[in-house]
Every structure is written in C-alpha cells, then in structure tokens.
Design an enzyme around this catalytic site. Structure first.
Site, mmCIF file in Angstrom:
data_model
loop_
_atom_site.group_PDB
_atom_site.id
_atom_site.type_symbol
_atom_site.label_atom_id
_atom_site.label_comp_id
_atom_site.label_asym_id
_atom_site.label_seq_id
_atom_site.Cartn_x
_atom_site.Cartn_y
_atom_site.Cartn_z
ATOM 1 N N ASP A 165 0.847 -1.201 0.000
ATOM 2 C CA ASP A 165 0.000 0.000 0.000
ATOM 3 C C ASP A 165 0.882 1.250 0.000
ATOM 4 O OD1 ASP A 165 0.800 -0.632 2.665
ATOM 5 O OD2 ASP A 165 -0.691 0.748 3.444
ATOM 6 N N HIS A 487 1.404 -8.921 -3.858
ATOM 7 C CA HIS A 487 0.481 -7.826 -3.518
ATOM 8 C C HIS A 487 1.323 -6.578 -3.262
ATOM 9 C CE1 HIS A 487 -3.344 -6.142 -2.152
ATOM 10 N NE2 HIS A 487 -2.583 -5.417 -1.337
#
Ligand code: 9MR
Length: 560
Positions: A165, A487
């Site tokens: 993120d 991810h």
C-alpha cells in the site's frame, strides 16, 4: 538428454558457501536412497551421497529426507541429481553467494521511496514518475491540537511505502529502522563497501545510511514540535486501488498521536544518534534531541493506545488503512529506554529497562523489547555502569533460546531449519519470523562464536530461498521459482513487467485473512502467489529489514 527438474528437491535456489553447510530436502519421494552432485560445466559427477533417514512434517503428511553435501568445497555451478528421477535447479557454490542478494535486499527500500522519481539509471525497467510529495498533508481530527487544529496543512515528505500500500506508519517504520541501523552497527565494514546504485551512491556516507536517511527525515517530520508526541501514521482515509504511485492522489492525513509510535520513534532516534554521529553530527544531535522529547511525551502519556475502531466512532473521515494497533507498550518502553541508555549512559533510563522479566520474545512490529536487549548486548563491554549480573541474565536468556532453535533444527525439523518449530511461526508475515530467528542466532553467534548458531541462521536463509514446504524462493527475482504476482501496487499496476526485484513476500499464513483461493490450509504451505493475497503474498518494509539483516549478516561473516 537433460533430466527433468524436480520441484520436490528443495534447496537454497542461489546456492551455498564453499565452507558452509549444503543441504537439500527431498520431499515425498519413495525408493530413492542416493544422490549425486553434477557439475553444469561438463556434466561430471563431483559428489555422491546417501539421503538421510526420513522425517515427518508436524503440519502435514509430507515426509522429507535430507541430501547433505556440506563437505563438498569445489566452486562453480551444479545440480543435485536423484538417479533415474530427475534433478534440482542449477545452483552455485561460491564464496560470495549472497552478495548480489544482499544488494537486492537493500535496494528494495530504494524502490519503496516516495516523494521522488525513480530514474532509469537506478531503477532500470522500474523507473517511474515522482509521487506522494506529502507536502500538503492535513491534520486529521484525531490528531488536532491547540497549535495544530484539524485541517492544518503540514509537510512530511520522503519515507518508504510501508508495503504493497501507499501509506507510512511510524510503528512499522520503528522496527524496520531499528533493524537496518543494527545492520550498520553489527557489520559496519561490509555495509560501507556495499554499493547499491542509488542517487546518493558515491557521496561520503555508505549507501545503507543514505537509504535509511530517506525514511529518517520523514520520521523526524512526524513529531509535533510543540509537545514532542509523534503521529501514529500518515495515510489516506482508505487504501488506494491497484494503480501506480503517481495515480494514487487521495488526500493524506496525519492521524492520532500514540504512545507506541512515540516510544518507537524515541528508540530509532536514539540509535540514529549513534550511527550518524561520524557522518552527519548535526543531524545526529537533532535525532537525540527528538528522542528525548519523544521520551518525555511518553512519560506524560504512558498509555495512549491506537484504537482505530473507537477513533472512527468519534472522528471523520473514517480511517480504514493499516492499524498497527498494540495494547501493550511495555516492550516499546523497554526498547526506547535501552537505546536512550546506550546512547546517553544516563541512569535515568536505566531504571526503565525491564530487568525482572526478561523472557525471550522474537522481535516483530508489536514486540520490540528484545531490540533493546540486543543493543545492550552489542555494547555490553562499554556499559560499565550496567549491572553485570543483569547483563549476564539477558545473555543467558538469549543463548537458551538459540540452543533451543538449534536443537529443533538439528533433531526435529523436516527441512533442518529453525523456522516452523511451531504452527505459530506461520503468522501474517511469517517470512519475517524466519529472518528474525536468524538475527537472534547471529546475536548468539556474536556472543559465543559458536559456529552452529551461524549455521542455523544460514539454514533459515536457506528456508527463505527455497528449502521449505512450498518450494518457493520467497524473494522476487532471486531464484528459479519466485513470486510473480506479489500484492504490491507498483508491481501489480504494471502486470506485463516482472515484479520489482528483491522484495520478500509475507509467506505461508494459514490465517488466510484475505479470503483468496489457496491450494492448501496446511500451516507451512498456506501461500498463494496471487495479487489477491495480501495475507501471504504482500511485501512489507518490516519483513525486508530482517531479511536484509540476515542476508547481509551472513554474507558479511561468511563471504564479505
Ligand atoms: O504485518 C501486519 C500483520 O502483523 C497484521 O496481522 C496485519 C493485519 O492488521 O497487518 C499487517 O500489516 C499491514 C498493514 O496493516 C498495512 N500495510 C501492509 C501491511 C502488511 O500486510
């Protein structure tokens, strides 16, 4: 004709040191007793051996046997062959077999830099535009104070993206920075010569310290100069989508001060004071001042816990990004007290060091107490005022743990690694457990010079690089079977490119909190190489840091 490559032969996919242990695990293969090592150059057999007796997994019905060719010392490129069955990937035996990996493990942080463009000469195919200037960050309602009311605009640029993120979190930066600063404190000469090709390479400080500085400057900006408290995080309200950094432009906020963040900050700044003293004395002094101010704030606010759900009931906008909430800050206090004590030798900090209960607890973002004890042990010869009996007890607790790790790997573990003594090792970010166990063993090696501890640290590096229950090397771009779809937004937003190299993924995690499609629920196999899987296939700075420590540490000691 070439033999088939058998994925059931599990080994460090990069290779081995000529004078180090060399082991492969052979999984679920009946009726094979012997193995060969064959040279890539001329296909000659250079070693013959017998597989060990079988060991069973405590998590599944797999059985493994070990091919041990540790006494082979020839250098070059080889394969391990199971006659009539097949062969392993090609691997190296090389005195600096982890040198390139050491560089990659550090360079991973450069790729996480925000507030700057990455140029092709440093980032190659992963060059990208600048993003996240973080020079117009808003004070969130939860962080408002008289001097800085809600909506006040602050500037807190630089820093690293936490993970897949785009946010930055002080708690997670804390252990990450403490671990990287320890790389410098434990391996200064190797760190000084390790060039990683970043914009600052060639200036008069080591690349490692240039890279750490990028995040240190951000952390300094997270302290409220009016009271010394430190904001818990700098974040968007919600996670951004699967886009490149410069396309992720939502409003960013500094959110709630917390005691955990402030104590972690104090520890990092106290340690940075030591490390930067020789290179940037003004900055070093600023770090110590910041550490002392943070400590004082935490004394006045001993239990301001970060509770995101409760916060969202009171303040808008709701914040749903990573919480890094921790209900127990005693270990953070211990870490800060230890670092401040080592850096200042001021007895006022000594009385805050936990000496009654010093049970071993593996470092992690939520459990940092031993980060402080490592620092005490590192400087034990210089801490003449510190009670020697207590120092001896701290050392004995660590050595007892190290003996326990070593005997588990030697006697029980089917891969003959330390990782996986217990299903509890396979938490979210389990690969950082393996790496942190390796760090504990290296600390034990420093204290005793017992070779077995170093061997077992290396065994856990072998685990990460492929001697494990899935057969993955968990580091992008290093090895033969590596994560292709981590991810990680900057990698995931450009799916046609290989993922950015040198990133360690979280690893097996039977919690499967992401709800993705896994093939297995078994503790040490619960991993899926899919962008979807943020609980097993994300990357994060607090996993990269112990991985960098372990890789650089082993290479500094064995290769270098
Ligand atoms: O590493 C963290 C793990 O220990 C927690 O169980 C998990 C859920 O709270 O969060 C992990 O940290 C994530 C953070 O909250 C946001 N950035 C990505 C981190 C790695 O997945």
């Amino acid at each position: 004709q070439p033999l088939e490559v058998l994925e059931s032969i599990r080994l460090n996919q990069l290779g081995f040191y000529p004078d180090g242990a060399k082991k492969a695990a052979v999984v679920d293969m009946d009726g094979v007793e012997t193995f060969l090592v064959v040279s890539d150059k001329d296909n000659r057999v250079v070693y013959r051996g017998n597989l060990s007796d079988q060991r069973s997994s405590s998590f599944s019905d797999r059985v493994t046997r070990i091919a041990d060719f540790s006494d082979m010392t020839a250098t070059g490129h080889f394969r391990l062959v199971l006659p009539d069955r097949g062969q392993s990937y090609s691997f190296a035996i090389d005195p600096s077999v982890h040198e390139d990996l050491s560089k990659g493990a550090l360079k991973a942080f450069y790729f996480q830099r925000m507030s700057t463009e990455l140029l092709p000469e440093h980032a190659g195919e992963w060059a990208r535009p600048t993003a996240h200037p973080d020079d117009r960050v808003k004070v969130h309602a939860s962080a408002a104070s008289a001097e800085r009311p809600e909506g006040t605009i602050l500037s807190a640029p630089k820093g690293w993206y936490d993970a897949g993120d785009y946010n930055k979190y002080i708690v997670n930066s804390g252990i990450t920075m403490g671990t990287l600063l320890a790389v410098y404190e434990d391996f200064p000469s190797f760190a000084k010569k390790l060039g990683i090709g970043i914009p600052e390479s060639g200036n008069d400080i080591p690349d490692l310290l240039d890279e750490i500085l990028w995040n240190l400057e951000w952390m300094l900006a997270m302290q409220d100069p009016y009271d010394g408290g430190v904001y818990h995080k700098l974040t968007t309200a919600k996670f951004e989508g699967r886009v490149m950094p410069h396309q992720a432009t939502s409003q960013r906020y500094v959110v709630a001060k917390s005691t955990a963040a402030t104590l972690d900050f104090a520890a990092v700044m106290a340690q940075a004071y030591r490390v930067y003293q020789d290179f940037m004395p003004d900055l070093a002094n600023r770090c110590l001042e910041a550490a002392l101010k943070a400590w004082d704030w935490a004394e006045k606010h001993p239990d301001v816990l970060y509770r995101q759900n409760e916060m969202n009931e009171r303040y808008k906008p709701e914040v749903t990004t990573g919480a890094y909430g921790d209900n127990d800050v005693a270990d953070e206090r211990n870490w800060a007290a230890c670092e401040l004590y080592v850096s200042t030798r001021d007895n006022r900090f000594l009385s805050h060091i936990e000496l009654d209960n010093i049970a071993f607890e593996l470092p992690g973002w939520r459990t940092v107490g031993w980060m402080g004890y490592y620092s005490l042990l590192r400087f034990r010869d210089q801490l003449s005022d510190f009670p020697q009996g207590d120092m001896d007890r701290i050392q004995e607790v660590l050595l007892k743990q190290a003996r326990h790790y070593a005997s588990h790997a030697r006697e029980e573990n089917p891969y003959q690694v330390v990782m996986g003594q217990d299903a509890k090792d396979f938490v979210w970010g389990s690969n950082s457990v393996a790496a942190n166990q390796g760090i504990a063993l290296i600390q034990a090696y420093f204290l005793t010079e017992e070779k077995e501890y170093l061997d077992m640290a290396l065994a856990n590096l072998d685990y990460i690089m492929g001697r494990n229950a899935t057969g993955y090397s968990y580091v992008t771009g290093y090895g033969h079977k590596t994560p292709r779809d981590p991810h990680h937004r900057p990698s995931g937003a450009e799916p046609d490119k290989a993922p950015i190299r040198g990133l360690i993924v979280g690893g097996p995690n039977p919690g499967q909190q992401d709800g993705c499609d896994y093939e297995s629920k078994i503790a040490d196999e619960s991993y899926v190489d899919d962008y979807c899987s943020y609980a097993s296939n994300e990357i994060a700075i607090n996993w990269s840091a112990p991985f960098a420590y372990l890789t650089l540490g082993v290479e500094a000691i064995k290769g270098g």
